[in-house]
Design a protein around this motif. Structure first.
Motif, PDB file in Angstrom:
ATOM      1  N   LEU A 138      -8.729   0.870  -0.773  1.00 19.87           N
ATOM      2  CA  LEU A 138      -7.872   1.902  -0.181  1.00 19.87           C
ATOM      3  C   LEU A 138      -8.066   3.247  -0.876  1.00 19.87           C
ATOM      4  O   LEU A 138      -7.848   4.304  -0.280  1.00 19.87           O
ATOM      5  N   ASP A 189       0.835  -1.197   0.000  1.00 21.73           N
ATOM      6  CA  ASP A 189       0.000   0.000   0.000  1.00 21.73           C
ATOM      7  C   ASP A 189       0.872   1.250   0.000  1.00 21.73           C
ATOM      8  O   ASP A 189       1.569   1.526   0.985  1.00 21.73           O
ATOM      9  N   ILE A 247     -11.390   3.626   5.794  1.00 22.22           N
ATOM     10  CA  ILE A 247     -10.355   4.609   5.463  1.00 22.22           C
ATOM     11  C   ILE A 247     -10.904   5.926   6.016  1.00 22.22           C
ATOM     12  O   ILE A 247     -12.118   6.043   6.285  1.00 22.22           O
ATOM     13  N   SER A 248     -10.056   6.893   6.196  1.00 24.27           N
ATOM     14  CA  SER A 248     -10.505   8.143   6.822  1.00 24.27           C
ATOM     15  C   SER A 248     -11.621   8.813   6.026  1.00 24.27           C
ATOM     16  O   SER A 248     -12.557   9.381   6.605  1.00 24.27           O
ATOM     17  N   LYS A 297      -2.096   4.725   1.461  1.00 24.07           N
ATOM     18  CA  LYS A 297      -2.391   5.006   2.870  1.00 24.07           C
ATOM     19  C   LYS A 297      -1.262   4.564   3.796  1.00 24.07           C
ATOM     20  O   LYS A 297      -1.248   4.933   4.961  1.00 24.07           O
ATOM     21  N   THR A 341      -0.774   1.542   4.881  1.00 25.01           N
ATOM     22  CA  THR A 341      -1.262   0.577   5.862  1.00 25.01           C
ATOM     23  C   THR A 341      -0.296  -0.599   5.989  1.00 25.01           C
ATOM     24  O   THR A 341       0.423  -0.945   5.049  1.00 25.01           O
TER      25      THR A 341
END
Length: 374
Positions: free
Chosen positions: A255, A184, A321-322, A187, A189
């Motif tokens: 994502l 990733d 995800i945010s 992000k 992650t």
């Protein structure tokens, strides 16, 4: 002389009268054998069994004998029957009439028919920004909260990823490898699948659905015929075929915030995913031990509700995800009804689970009245 004679006769008569009265009285009041009779009366009573004497004696002694040695008869026989009533009265508290009336009212309320349509879902406090509950037996929406808002869906995307892989009828036992291309970079992650890890396509799907492993999901797309671009194109074709006209996919993990959909579209996707036995099994597996590169690792489901005995879940997928917030979609059986639940953009780690439980309690309370009535 004559006078004396009269006096003598009168005296004699008086004397005779005086001596005759006692003699007659003694004869009439003192029969023969009087003294002997008095002495022999008790004996005669014993020998001859005088009935009057016997009955009199029996009547005087009977109550005492019966009370001590025999069961009462006649009216006395009611005494043993009253005894349990007295005993029960000691152990049972009297219930006031007001409480009995209140209990009757409660019973009437308990059996009152209640329909989910009679309960305002607007009063159900849901903290997800978008929510939808579909009763699959009727196709009707039970709860709607901004169901047509187009929002990022995060890892809910992995349900579409799995359907595309299964539709291609690829070899699920083929070994695929995690590479740098699966890391990733959007992000940042983390993953428990280091670069170089090998696994079967089936294991990759299990980890993508159960533990939401992004590298496993991306690897599934990369190993699709034609590569990742062909895979994403297949995702969007599938969405259109399902009637998900407000949905768009950019990559297989979720994502990217450009993977968007609506609650209504996701309800269609979950309904379709429930037709795949592999998705049903893998997405609801609570935990699994997986051997990776010669080492056994434990993986758990990101949805805690699959471990709950109070839930009967057919399909499950979480996402975060945010930009999307915390999301949850499920196909489950609630209040004896097959339902699809979509919860998007929940703020807080446990909000989506809390909303799901609130929906379940609400549906069960609504269905309970109907069940009792039936």
């Amino acid at each position: 002389m004559m006078h004396r004679f009269k006096l003598a006769v009168l005296g004699t008569a008086l004397l005779g009268m005086l001596t005759g009265v006692p003699a007659g009285a003694a004869t009439s009041k003192k029969p023969e054998g009087h003294g002997a009779a008095r002495k022999s009366e008790p004996v005669a009573a014993k020998k001859t069994g005088n009935k009057a004497a016997t009955q009199s004696a029996a009547s005087k002694s009977a109550p005492k004998v019966v009370a001590k040695n025999s069961k009462p008869v006649g009216k006395l026989a009611a005494a043993p029957e009253r005894a349990p009533a007295k005993s029960q009265a000691k152990n049972t508290k009297a219930v006031p009439a007001s409480k009995l009336a209140a209990a009757a009212d409660v019973d009437k309320k308990a059996v009152r028919r209640v329909s989910m349509r009679e309960i305002d879902p607007g009063k159900l406090a849901l903290y997800s920004s978008s929510a939808l509950v579909i009763d699959q037996s009727t196709g009707h929406a039970v709860i709607e909260k901004q169901p047509d808002a187009v929002v990022p869906i995060a890892s809910i995307s992995k349900l579409m990823t799995s359907m595309v892989v299964l539709d291609a009828k690829l070899d699920m036992h083929e070994v695929i490898t995690i590479t740098d291309a699966d890391v990733d970079t959007m992000k940042g992650t983390r993953s428990r699948l280091p670069v170089g890890t090998t696994m079967t396509r089936e294991t990759a799907m299990l980890l993508a659905l159960m533990s939401s492993e992004n590298r496993a999901a991306n690897a599934l797309g990369r190993h699709y015929p034609g590569g990742l671009s062909a895979f994403v194109a297949a995702m969007n074709r599938k969405a259109h075929a399902l009637g998900m006209y407000n949905s768009r996919f950019e990559e297989p993990t979720g994502l990217s915030s450009n993977n968007v959909s609506t609650a209504h579209d996701l309800a269609r996707m979950v309904t379709a995913a429930a037709r795949y036995p592999e998705i049903r099994q893998f997405s609801t597996t609570a935990e699994a031990k997986v051997e990776l590169n010669g080492r056994v690792r434990d993986f758990g489901n990101t949805n805690a509700l699959v471990r709950s005995d109070s839930w009967e879940i057919g399909v499950s997928k979480t996402g975060y995800i945010s930009e999307a917030g915390r999301c949850l979609v499920m196909q489950a059986r609630v209040a004896d009804k097959p339902v699809v639940i979509v919860l998007l953009d929940s703020q807080g780690k446990m909000t989506r689970v809390g909303d799901a439980n609130r929906i379940k309690r609400w549906m069960e309370s609504a269905g309970l009245g109907s069940a009792r009535k039936a």
